[in-house]
Scaffold this active site. Sequence first.
Site, short mmCIF file in Angstrom:
data_model
loop_
_atom_site.label_atom_id
_atom_site.label_comp_id
_atom_site.label_asym_id
_atom_site.label_seq_id
_atom_site.Cartn_x
_atom_site.Cartn_y
_atom_site.Cartn_z
N ASP A 366 0.85 -1.14 0.14
CA ASP A 366 0.02 0.09 -0.03
C ASP A 366 1.00 1.08 -0.08
O ASP A 366 2.10 1.16 0.40
CB ASP A 366 -0.88 0.14 1.36
CG ASP A 366 -1.74 1.26 1.20
OD1 ASP A 366 -2.39 1.51 0.07
OD2 ASP A 366 -2.25 1.66 2.22
N ASP A 728 -2.76 -0.89 5.76
CA ASP A 728 -2.79 -0.38 7.16
C ASP A 728 -4.60 -0.11 7.39
O ASP A 728 -4.98 -0.05 8.40
CB ASP A 728 -2.40 1.11 7.22
CG ASP A 728 -2.66 1.93 6.34
OD1 ASP A 728 -3.39 1.70 5.38
OD2 ASP A 728 -2.33 3.07 6.51
N ASP A 732 -7.71 -3.09 3.26
CA ASP A 732 -6.60 -4.03 3.05
C ASP A 732 -6.66 -5.24 3.48
O ASP A 732 -6.09 -6.32 3.31
CB ASP A 732 -5.26 -3.36 3.44
CG ASP A 732 -4.88 -2.09 2.83
OD1 ASP A 732 -5.20 -1.95 1.66
OD2 ASP A 732 -4.59 -1.19 3.60
#
Length: 1052
Positions: A366, A728, A732
């Site tokens: 990410d 986070d 996700d």
Amino acid sequence: MEENPFPAWSFSVEQCLKQYNVRVDKGLSSYEAEKRRDRYGWNELSKEKGKPIWQLIVDQFDDMLVKILLGAASISFILAYMHRNESDESGFEAYVEPFVIMLILVLNAIVGVWQETNAERALEALKEMQSESCRVFRDGYWVSDMPARELVPGDIVELRVGDKVPADMRVSLLKTSTFGVEQSSLTGEAMPVFKATGPVNMNDCELQCKENMVFAGTVVVNGSCICLVVCTGMSTEIGKIQRQIHKASLEESDTPLKKKLDEFGSRLTTAIGLVCIVIWLINYRNFLAWDIVDGWPVNVRFSFQKCTYYFEIAVALAVAAIPEGLPAVITTCLALGTQKMAQKNAIVRKLPSVETLGCTNVICSDKTGTLTTNQMSVAEFFTLGEKTTSARIFRVEGTTYDPKDGSIVDWNRINMDMNLQSVAEICAVCNDAGIHNDGRLFRATGLPTEAALKVLVEKMGVPDAKVRNRIRGSQLAASYLIDCKAVNLGTCNWWSKRLKRVATLEFDRIRKSMSVIAREPSGHTRLLVKGAVESLLERSSQVQLADGSCVPVDESCRQLLLSRLMEMSSKGLRCLGLAYKDDLGELSDYSSDCHPAHIKLLDPASYSSIESDLIFVGVVGLRDPPHDNIDKAIDECRRAGIKVIVITGDNKSTAEAICREIRLFSAKEDIIGRSFTCKEFMKLPPSQQIDILEKPGELVFSRAEPMHKQEIVRMLKEMGQIVAMTGDGVNDAPALKLADIGIAMGINGTEVAKEASDMILADDNFNTIVSAVAEGRSIYANMKAFIRYMISSNVGEVISIFLTAVLGIPECLVPVQLLWVNLVTDGPPATALGFNPTDADIMRKPPRKNDDALINSWVLFRYLVIGSYVGMATVGIFILWYTQASFLGINLVSDGHTLIELSQLRNWGECPTWSNFSVNHFVVGGGRRITFSNPCEYFTTGKVKAMTLSLSVLVAIELFNSLNAVSEEKSLISMPPWRNPWLLVAMAFSLGLHCLILYVPFFADIFGIVPLSLNEWILVILVSCPVILIDELLKLVARMRARRFTAKEKTA
């Protein structure tokens, strides 16, 4: 759950209200709400039905090695029960072997069940994100604290700053000019999203584009509004994520090491079965005999006692072949690895993840919070100089909300000119944010961009030296307060006291700016404005120069400002323009809402006219900065053969700019075919998608939703890649759960992401992942060393028992002794091998492949050679004691035992038929006298000394063999054992344990052994140490083969 929810984002508010048969001014009736609850259910996440505890326990035994152990334990128990009255063993002693094996299996099952029950905590963490109560319009009046679980589609809900959104809702009416929601945990967007009421005319609409929708679990950060509930419970976006997490948990696969050990277990089962059959075929005449008459067997004789005896040998073979201590040693090594990783800020939640990291070849990362800090900061700002044709650029250091983190490059507070003072004044006063310290991290209160502007002001300081000293003193005093969570922004406070805010013109999408009316002590008011640069320039008639003078904005000046803006935007900076206005006309003496012109401030349509004829001050460039040294970590991944793929919810241009900044792509590199929005990628044919993922080089996917991340991870896994996924946010979690190793952020990560992960980064830094991969590779290399060591030891034990059966001599090792060697004596050295020194070039090698053999043909040959020597030495010393008076100059008959012929030893089962066979009583260590009521007991009770010698040789050889495992190919001369001092300590400890069972009578009786004399110990050492020389020769051959292979590759 509603199968096809109404696409409320694509319809007007009136159409949505009509669809749900509700009015904003009335709301639903209680009766109608009950009817809808019967249809849609409660507004809560349902709990997926998990496996019952009994099923989890049964699953722990669905492993080939465990099944072999279970079978061995069951048979051992039956044999112990059958023979408990035929031997001197009584009570606990007879059942030591099955008890220990079952204890291992029970402990293994407990650990497995505990891990599996922990695995689904992510689903519980999702529930904690749901709002507990909300303000709802029911039966024509507002209910302030209605439980959020009672909401149904069609309910009218009011949201205010700080509220957690209780369901997926359509924004129906803005009560303030702007309404912002922090939804980064759901969509991955770095900035709060401002919502509107108009329809979104898109058929295939991404979450990020649904600007008229608010989603359950997100938080209101600005303004207030009235919303219409459209989806509740499992129909919400967070409900969809829960289903994806559950689905991903069902798709979890075994780790690479687990697959290899299962494969090894299957082959071991086959090998054990074949060897057992061979032993029975070789010895069947000892328990089954017949006469041949006229070509047919007659007078068949079967000895159940002898059949049972050879069955016991087969059980001993199974115990010898199975590395019982391997699960415990692997767990210990992985646990030690977790401690090492914790010291490097990588907290491992699931032990197998340590090993999985070592073979990771793709990291899907990410952007927000992983590659970047998820803290907005000012990177640079510019203003005009002495002329309209010159610009001044100031670069700002620091990447966090800590005012002391970095400074402005070449900054001189004393020489702050009027223009720079205007920058500080606007950033400090036209601002609603604050900063606090939660003990670990400086965090923003309010909008992140505004918090970053306040940090800039603190770094700029004030021009007055006395004021500067006073601010410094107050900040120093504040640091000693018990409650110092609120950060003392002394500089911002000083600027704010000079100008008192009396009114706010809130941000809207039309004028793309916000402003405040501030009153000077003299009573004169000024307008301070910040917003989109292009929008402010259009409404600016003048520009402020460095000396504070104002000149008209001409075309050359405008082009200079726009070119600087373009340059900053190309770096991925979010640019804010700053401006002010001194002449406010009828608002020039505005002081409160009692002022005659206050009515003008109540109409947002008049804000554009108020914010006209501005004086442009400068431009501030903000960004969510990358972590320090992230570019070096990316380079490290390339050298290690690891592909990095960035998957983010941000827009394409922002994602590409950050990727260039962290050197995922070079500054001028053509990234066509390597950068896609997820919608673009998912529309491609599957074959083209695979081609893109297979191509060497990094990739970036933007505008990602949870299902996109999950699908990309799934495709990579189906291609045979070992995938690590970082994240986070709630969005996700499904991909974290599906990946081979999910890595969550410890500081900014949501609880959902943490619970779905295998590993948590305590510092939220991508660099830590690279360090953890290096540690994982080191741990795997060391695990391979001790696995091979233990397997080679077991091969020696198998060969010793096989030789015993082939030669027909009494068993020289009993199962309980083999169990002791495998569990206790081998355990400490094997664990210590986990501390072998790491290769310096471990991150210069490509990741190992899935199909890399744990034991290749050459290693198998080596350990067959070593095992053959172990077997021959163990059985040989047993035979020597019975047949030889001395060996290598050492007297073997000093205890007075009787020597016999090898032929007698091989046919000991026929002892009752021998005439005139007699043996002497003899004395063993400790003065114990071995006596016989029947001479044939010499081969059972009387073998105690010979069996002790065999066990001691086996232990000593395996301790020496652990030295061979320090390096797979390097000689002990180049890689001496003291390079791993823990191994020497472990060897001493194991030898001490062996002496314990030799010289403590209680343990000696359990294991059927006796103490050894000094001469006998010397004999044991002399017989055992050649194993080092044998392996050194084999290592030499291996190095020669490697050199020849390298030479061939070079010539080719």
